[in-house]
Design a protein around this motif. Structure first.
Motif, PDB file in Angstrom:
ATOM      1  N   LYS A   1       0.754  -1.155  -0.174  1.00  0.00           N
ATOM      2  CA  LYS A   1      -0.009  -0.046   0.155  1.00  0.00           C
ATOM      3  C   LYS A   1       0.761   1.286  -0.018  1.00  0.00           C
ATOM      4  N   THR A   2       1.983   1.030   0.848  1.00  0.00           N
ATOM      5  CA  THR A   2       2.899   2.403   0.896  1.00  0.00           C
ATOM      6  C   THR A   2       3.488   2.675  -0.746  1.00  0.00           C
ATOM      7  N   ILE A   3       3.981   1.573  -1.318  1.00  0.00           N
ATOM      8  CA  ILE A   3       4.443   1.675  -2.617  1.00  0.00           C
ATOM      9  C   ILE A   3       3.165   2.151  -3.651  1.00  0.00           C
ATOM     10  N   GLY A   4       2.023   1.558  -3.392  1.00  0.00           N
ATOM     11  CA  GLY A   4       0.850   1.757  -4.385  1.00  0.00           C
ATOM     12  C   GLY A   4       0.320   3.190  -4.211  1.00  0.00           C
ATOM     13  N   ASP A   5       0.587   3.800  -3.312  1.00  0.00           N
ATOM     14  CA  ASP A   5      -0.181   5.264  -2.801  1.00  0.00           C
ATOM     15  C   ASP A   5       0.988   6.377  -3.100  1.00  0.00           C
ATOM     16  N   CYS A   6       2.299   5.894  -3.391  1.00  0.00           N
ATOM     17  CA  CYS A   6       3.266   6.702  -3.408  1.00  0.00           C
ATOM     18  C   CYS A   6       3.173   7.734  -4.531  1.00  0.00           C
ATOM     19  N   LYS A   7       3.262   9.030  -4.121  1.00  0.00           N
ATOM     20  CA  LYS A   7       2.987   9.928  -5.074  1.00  0.00           C
ATOM     21  C   LYS A   7       4.316  10.316  -6.020  1.00  0.00           C
ATOM     22  N   GLY A   8       5.529   9.883  -5.424  1.00  0.00           N
ATOM     23  CA  GLY A   8       6.546  10.228  -5.932  1.00  0.00           C
ATOM     24  C   GLY A   8       7.332   8.918  -6.446  1.00  0.00           C
ATOM     25  N   ARG A   9       8.604   8.981  -6.289  1.00  0.00           N
ATOM     26  CA  ARG A   9       9.245   7.875  -6.816  1.00  0.00           C
ATOM     27  C   ARG A   9       9.630   6.809  -5.827  1.00  0.00           C
ATOM     28  N   VAL A  10      10.052   5.533  -6.388  1.00  0.00           N
ATOM     29  CA  VAL A  10      10.691   4.664  -5.294  1.00  0.00           C
ATOM     30  C   VAL A  10      12.186   4.398  -5.706  1.00  0.00           C
ATOM     31  N   LEU A  11      13.030   4.924  -4.461  1.00  0.00           N
ATOM     32  CA  LEU A  11      14.340   4.772  -4.744  1.00  0.00           C
ATOM     33  C   LEU A  11      14.759   3.628  -4.079  1.00  0.00           C
ATOM     34  N   VAL A  12      15.643   2.608  -4.617  1.00  0.00           N
ATOM     35  CA  VAL A  12      16.021   1.359  -3.930  1.00  0.00           C
ATOM     36  C   VAL A  12      17.469   1.217  -3.677  1.00  0.00           C
ATOM     37  N   ALA A  13      18.299   0.974  -2.485  1.00  0.00           N
ATOM     38  CA  ALA A  13      19.627   1.024  -2.441  1.00  0.00           C
ATOM     39  C   ALA A  13      20.144  -0.031  -1.652  1.00  0.00           C
ATOM     40  N   GLY A  14      21.218  -0.546  -2.130  1.00  0.00           N
ATOM     41  CA  GLY A  14      21.908  -1.667  -1.438  1.00  0.00           C
ATOM     42  C   GLY A  14      23.220  -1.731  -1.818  1.00  0.00           C
TER      43      GLY A  14
ATOM     44  N   ILE B   1       5.525  -8.613  -3.935  1.00  0.00           N
ATOM     45  CA  ILE B   1       4.947  -7.371  -3.751  1.00  0.00           C
ATOM     46  C   ILE B   1       4.356  -6.597  -5.100  1.00  0.00           C
ATOM     47  N   SER B   2       5.435  -7.045  -6.226  1.00  0.00           N
ATOM     48  CA  SER B   2       5.193  -6.277  -7.557  1.00  0.00           C
ATOM     49  C   SER B   2       4.097  -6.880  -8.195  1.00  0.00           C
ATOM     50  N   ILE B   3       3.610  -8.138  -7.845  1.00  0.00           N
ATOM     51  CA  ILE B   3       2.426  -8.680  -8.499  1.00  0.00           C
ATOM     52  C   ILE B   3       1.151  -8.210  -7.624  1.00  0.00           C
ATOM     53  N   ALA B   4       1.253  -8.192  -6.546  1.00  0.00           N
ATOM     54  CA  ALA B   4       0.311  -7.604  -5.352  1.00  0.00           C
ATOM     55  C   ALA B   4      -0.167  -6.205  -6.014  1.00  0.00           C
ATOM     56  N   LEU B   5       0.983  -5.486  -6.255  1.00  0.00           N
ATOM     57  CA  LEU B   5       0.675  -3.962  -6.708  1.00  0.00           C
ATOM     58  C   LEU B   5      -0.255  -4.142  -7.972  1.00  0.00           C
ATOM     59  N   MET B   6      -0.012  -5.002  -8.760  1.00  0.00           N
ATOM     60  CA  MET B   6      -0.870  -5.116 -10.169  1.00  0.00           C
ATOM     61  C   MET B   6      -2.162  -5.106  -9.683  1.00  0.00           C
ATOM     62  N   HIS B   7      -2.568  -5.980  -8.727  1.00  0.00           N
ATOM     63  CA  HIS B   7      -4.012  -6.056  -8.337  1.00  0.00           C
ATOM     64  C   HIS B   7      -4.491  -4.696  -7.575  1.00  0.00           C
ATOM     65  N   TYR B   8      -3.495  -4.158  -6.778  1.00  0.00           N
ATOM     66  CA  TYR B   8      -3.830  -2.961  -5.829  1.00  0.00           C
ATOM     67  C   TYR B   8      -3.984  -1.824  -6.666  1.00  0.00           C
ATOM     68  N   THR B   9      -3.386  -1.605  -7.852  1.00  0.00           N
ATOM     69  CA  THR B   9      -3.578  -0.507  -8.632  1.00  0.00           C
ATOM     70  C   THR B   9      -4.274  -0.758  -9.783  1.00  0.00           C
ATOM     71  N   ASN B  10      -5.035  -1.964  -9.924  1.00  0.00           N
ATOM     72  CA  ASN B  10      -5.673  -2.264 -11.077  1.00  0.00           C
ATOM     73  C   ASN B  10      -5.017  -2.120 -12.631  1.00  0.00           C
ATOM     74  N   TYR B  11      -3.681  -2.833 -12.564  1.00  0.00           N
ATOM     75  CA  TYR B  11      -2.971  -2.574 -13.774  1.00  0.00           C
ATOM     76  C   TYR B  11      -3.225  -3.434 -14.662  1.00  0.00           C
ATOM     77  N   THR B  12      -3.249  -2.939 -15.997  1.00  0.00           N
ATOM     78  CA  THR B  12      -4.205  -3.529 -17.191  1.00  0.00           C
ATOM     79  C   THR B  12      -3.004  -3.855 -18.351  1.00  0.00           C
ATOM     80  N   LYS B  13      -3.369  -4.885 -19.226  1.00  0.00           N
ATOM     81  CA  LYS B  13      -2.508  -5.266 -20.280  1.00  0.00           C
ATOM     82  C   LYS B  13      -2.159  -4.101 -21.051  1.00  0.00           C
TER      83      LYS B  13
END
Length: 200
Positions: A38-51, A169-181
């Protein structure tokens, strides 16, 4: 070492890694994972990932997967970050920091700027008592029983587990945001995937 022993070692690696991913169904906290979705799905900006090190490879894969489901994301190089690239991080963004032990210095150095800017911090670690574990807004604990290597040190099973968590989480985001083909086709017209989408 004979071929038979080498092959047995290879099979052992696959068995350990497969078991590590399977065990996520028992060890991951449902509420926490859903909060990350939900945090990523509702994010209004970008997601930065570091490691750093192997975690950097996982971070790049995670950023790419998020982009593939229309969650704008990019990999943030920790060494570049503390030399000005942290300007990329803004208040509406989400910062995902990955550190197996949770005390990686290069990762810890990114925390103060994240706090000062008011961005959301998601910490991915096996050690909630670490610096990252204590400072993150959301702690995603990902821990495996052991690594396949003879020293139990080379981060293979643990890295696969982290990637698997964010694949889910990425697959769940497809459902959470109603992502389409149709959305997927716009950003993925190339390769075999693009060909399949264009034919439908």
């Amino acid at each position: 070492m004979e071929d038979k022993q080498l092959w047995e070692g290879i099979l052992n690696t696959w068995e350990i890694e497969a078991a590590s991913v399977q065990k996520l169904t028992q060890t991951m906290n449902e509420g926490t994972v859903l909060e990350v979705v939900k945090t990523i799905g509702d994010c209004k900006g970008r997601v930065l990932v570091a490691g750093c090190g192997t975690s950097a490879a996982a971070a790049k894969k995670i950023a790419h997967s998020l982009c593939c489901v229309e969650r704008p994301a990019c990999y943030l190089n920790p060494s570049d970050a503390v030399h000005g690239a942290l300007g990329m991080l803004q208040k509406d963004d989400v910062l995902i920091l990955i550190s197996k032990g949770g005390n990686t210095l290069e990762i810890a150095n990114l925390i103060p700027a994240c706090k000062a800017k008011g961005a959301k911090l998601i910490g991915v670690t096996e050690n909630p008592e670490s610096l990252l574990g204590k400072e993150a807004d959301i702690i995603l604990k990902v821990k495996v029983d052991k690594e396949p290597c003879p020293f139990n040190m080379l981060a293979t099973a643990s890295t696969m587990a982290v990637i698997s968590v964010f694949d889910a989480i990425s697959i769940a985001l497809m459902h959470y945001t109603n992502y389409t083909k149709e959305q997927f086709l716009i950003i993925h017209p190339g390769g075999a995937v693009g060909e399949r989408l264009l034919k439908k």
